[in-house]
Design a protein around this motif. Sequence first.
Motif, PDB file in Angstrom:
ATOM      1  N   PHE A 206     -34.710  48.552 -28.443  1.00 25.46           N
ATOM      2  CA  PHE A 206     -35.252  47.605 -28.325  1.00 25.46           C
ATOM      3  C   PHE A 206     -36.824  47.770 -29.085  1.00 25.46           C
ATOM      4  N   GLN A 207     -36.834  46.302 -29.729  1.00 21.13           N
ATOM      5  CA  GLN A 207     -38.229  46.421 -29.643  1.00 21.13           C
ATOM      6  C   GLN A 207     -38.380  44.952 -29.720  1.00 21.13           C
ATOM      7  N   ARG A 208     -39.432  44.715 -29.958  1.00 23.71           N
ATOM      8  CA  ARG A 208     -40.667  43.401 -29.407  1.00 23.71           C
ATOM      9  C   ARG A 208     -42.104  43.296 -29.764  1.00 23.71           C
ATOM     10  N   ASP A 209     -42.627  42.610 -30.876  1.00 19.78           N
ATOM     11  CA  ASP A 209     -43.930  42.664 -31.105  1.00 19.78           C
ATOM     12  C   ASP A 209     -44.051  43.397 -31.035  1.00 19.78           C
ATOM     13  N   GLY A 210     -43.173  44.843 -31.804  1.00 17.59           N
ATOM     14  CA  GLY A 210     -43.518  46.062 -32.242  1.00 17.59           C
ATOM     15  C   GLY A 210     -44.210  47.389 -31.197  1.00 17.59           C
ATOM     16  N   GLN A 211     -43.366  46.714 -30.310  1.00 18.32           N
ATOM     17  CA  GLN A 211     -43.905  47.718 -29.397  1.00 18.32           C
ATOM     18  C   GLN A 211     -41.673  48.164 -28.796  1.00 18.32           C
ATOM     19  N   TRP A 212     -41.619  49.117 -29.003  1.00 13.35           N
ATOM     20  CA  TRP A 212     -40.300  49.806 -28.146  1.00 13.35           C
ATOM     21  C   TRP A 212     -40.121  50.506 -27.004  1.00 13.35           C
ATOM     22  N   THR A 213     -38.559  49.414 -26.649  1.00 12.85           N
ATOM     23  CA  THR A 213     -38.389  50.016 -25.059  1.00 12.85           C
ATOM     24  C   THR A 213     -36.537  50.581 -24.698  1.00 12.85           C
ATOM     25  N   GLU A 214     -37.087  51.455 -24.228  1.00 11.00           N
ATOM     26  CA  GLU A 214     -35.413  52.536 -24.433  1.00 11.00           C
ATOM     27  C   GLU A 214     -35.038  52.603 -22.795  1.00 11.00           C
ATOM     28  N   VAL A 215     -33.682  52.373 -23.005  1.00 11.41           N
ATOM     29  CA  VAL A 215     -33.188  51.867 -21.821  1.00 11.41           C
ATOM     30  C   VAL A 215     -31.813  53.302 -21.974  1.00 11.41           C
ATOM     31  N   ARG A 216     -31.331  53.484 -20.346  1.00  8.94           N
ATOM     32  CA  ARG A 216     -30.538  54.221 -20.117  1.00  8.94           C
ATOM     33  C   ARG A 216     -29.659  54.159 -20.317  1.00  8.94           C
ATOM     34  N   ALA A 252     -18.182  33.827 -33.268  1.00  3.66           N
ATOM     35  CA  ALA A 252     -17.986  32.804 -33.238  1.00  3.66           C
ATOM     36  C   ALA A 252     -16.821  31.126 -32.277  1.00  3.66           C
ATOM     37  N   ARG A 253     -15.637  31.797 -31.354  1.00  6.62           N
ATOM     38  CA  ARG A 253     -15.253  31.597 -30.863  1.00  6.62           C
ATOM     39  C   ARG A 253     -15.475  31.501 -29.648  1.00  6.62           C
ATOM     40  N   GLY A 254     -16.914  32.156 -28.920  1.00  7.05           N
ATOM     41  CA  GLY A 254     -17.176  31.670 -27.821  1.00  7.05           C
ATOM     42  C   GLY A 254     -17.056  33.083 -26.939  1.00  7.05           C
ATOM     43  N   ASP A 255     -15.520  33.684 -27.168  1.00 11.59           N
ATOM     44  CA  ASP A 255     -15.162  35.088 -26.392  1.00 11.59           C
ATOM     45  C   ASP A 255     -16.578  35.706 -25.987  1.00 11.59           C
ATOM     46  N   LEU A 256     -17.206  35.970 -26.750  1.00 10.61           N
ATOM     47  CA  LEU A 256     -18.535  36.801 -26.791  1.00 10.61           C
ATOM     48  C   LEU A 256     -19.856  35.969 -27.084  1.00 10.61           C
ATOM     49  N   VAL A 257     -20.814  36.446 -26.376  1.00 12.79           N
ATOM     50  CA  VAL A 257     -22.111  35.354 -25.992  1.00 12.79           C
ATOM     51  C   VAL A 257     -23.286  35.830 -26.305  1.00 12.79           C
ATOM     52  N   PRO A 258     -24.033  36.163 -27.287  1.00  6.00           N
ATOM     53  CA  PRO A 258     -25.556  37.318 -27.781  1.00  6.00           C
ATOM     54  C   PRO A 258     -26.149  36.975 -26.811  1.00  6.00           C
ATOM     55  N   LEU A 259     -27.050  37.809 -26.183  1.00  5.40           N
ATOM     56  CA  LEU A 259     -28.290  38.433 -24.448  1.00  5.40           C
ATOM     57  C   LEU A 259     -28.808  38.171 -25.954  1.00  5.40           C
ATOM     58  N   LEU A 260     -30.361  38.760 -24.633  1.00  4.67           N
ATOM     59  CA  LEU A 260     -31.960  39.780 -25.430  1.00  4.67           C
ATOM     60  C   LEU A 260     -32.331  38.900 -26.727  1.00  4.67           C
ATOM     61  N   GLN A 261     -31.973  37.626 -27.115  1.00  2.00           N
ATOM     62  CA  GLN A 261     -31.843  37.464 -28.466  1.00  2.00           C
ATOM     63  C   GLN A 261     -33.403  37.915 -28.721  1.00  2.00           C
ATOM     64  N   ASP A 262     -34.560  37.790 -28.128  1.00  2.00           N
ATOM     65  CA  ASP A 262     -35.378  38.363 -28.532  1.00  2.00           C
ATOM     66  C   ASP A 262     -36.491  39.241 -28.871  1.00  2.00           C
ATOM     67  N   TRP A 263     -34.761  40.162 -28.675  1.00  8.18           N
ATOM     68  CA  TRP A 263     -35.531  41.463 -28.698  1.00  8.18           C
ATOM     69  C   TRP A 263     -34.791  41.909 -29.774  1.00  8.18           C
ATOM     70  N   GLN A 264     -35.438  43.002 -30.518  1.00 12.53           N
ATOM     71  CA  GLN A 264     -34.562  43.185 -31.657  1.00 12.53           C
ATOM     72  C   GLN A 264     -34.117  45.072 -31.608  1.00 12.53           C
ATOM     73  N   ALA A 265     -32.781  45.752 -31.624  1.00 16.65           N
ATOM     74  CA  ALA A 265     -31.944  46.482 -31.282  1.00 16.65           C
ATOM     75  C   ALA A 265     -32.121  47.618 -32.779  1.00 16.65           C
ATOM     76  N   GLU A 266     -32.816  48.978 -32.432  1.00 13.59           N
ATOM     77  CA  GLU A 266     -32.838  49.505 -33.826  1.00 13.59           C
ATOM     78  C   GLU A 266     -31.819  49.147 -35.484  1.00 13.59           C
ATOM     79  N   ALA A 267     -31.900  49.850 -36.154  1.00  4.88           N
ATOM     80  CA  ALA A 267     -31.394  49.060 -37.356  1.00  4.88           C
ATOM     81  C   ALA A 267     -30.181  50.051 -37.161  1.00  4.88           C
ATOM     82  N   TYR A 268     -28.980  49.565 -38.205  1.00  6.68           N
ATOM     83  CA  TYR A 268     -27.901  50.432 -38.319  1.00  6.68           C
ATOM     84  C   TYR A 268     -27.102  49.898 -39.247  1.00  6.68           C
ATOM     85  N   PRO A 269     -27.926  50.591 -40.701  1.00  2.00           N
ATOM     86  CA  PRO A 269     -27.170  50.219 -41.705  1.00  2.00           C
ATOM     87  C   PRO A 269     -26.023  50.584 -41.952  1.00  2.00           C
ATOM     88  N   LEU A 270     -24.593  49.478 -42.803  1.00  2.00           N
ATOM     89  CA  LEU A 270     -22.734  50.695 -43.822  1.00  2.00           C
ATOM     90  C   LEU A 270     -23.722  50.773 -44.759  1.00  2.00           C
TER      91      LEU A 270
END
Length: 331
Positions: A206-216, A252-270
Amino acid sequence: MKIGNMSDLQVLIQTARTGSLTGAAEVMAVTPAAASAMLKRLEGQLGVRLFERSTRAMRLTAPGQTLLDYAGRAFDLVAEGEAQATADHAALVGALRVAAPSDLTRSVLLPWLDEFLRTHPGVQLVLSVGDRPLDVVRDEVDVAIRYGALADSRLVARPLAKTRPIVSASPAYLARHPAPQTPLDLQRHNCLIFDRGGRPFRRWRFQRDGQWTEVRVAGDRRVDDASLARAWAVAGAGILLKSPIDQQAELARGDLVPLLQDWQAEAYPLHALLPSGRFVPARVRALVDFLAVKFAAMAEARAAPAEASKPDGAPFGPGAAAGTPHRARAS
């Protein structure tokens, strides 16, 4: 070319489909003796046995299976050429071999593919679903829909969507566990692990403010089908990191709730991946164009509310529309 009569290949195809020379003869409107003679002639010209014969069934040999695969594709191309060269030139015909990730297929692609087939009734879909790596060239796939970076220079890639995975959990899970506030908090949670590219996806960045953090991360469940990881998350079993495209209905249904919204994961294009250096049938081009339009519409729908509240943070926003095809480069 060793094969002197291309119609003999129809005996191979119909025998494989029906399981017997009698069945092939019925389809081709010839006598069983004539069908048998055509098959023997084909085997004689090639110098290989195409079927193992028994009193009960005809079983393809390895050379027979190889020839069958190529013959089927050849007749598909001929049928398409006939359609394009006649008054029925607008019709798409033939088999369309598509490979796609399991979760994306179940959550998004299935109704789109149904719509495409209704629009083009002459097309037959052969769908391969799975999350393990697949050799597009070797496995004779017409188009593969794949997430992630490109690493095969033999392929031509067309971007379909730009996305960043998001962390999510169900309300039931969050009722039992405090929501993580930073990526490092994920180390104290049960994270749902699924295989990506044939390997367990345990290192979340994840990154925030240009700094990356990796979590195992770790958890009590791992699966090679990402759709099951999503189902576990909905059931409250743990925390998920996955593309918002795959989670859109649950979010959309609320079955899942987004977390850590201030952080961005690595881009994963399709991407839509096509074998290069090979004629691309019209039906394949039509499907890729169709999917590109669908993903562009999805991107616009998601971007509208996200941009209104958070201009730079939409995980799947503008720019996700189809791009110009380009050759994949080795990574």
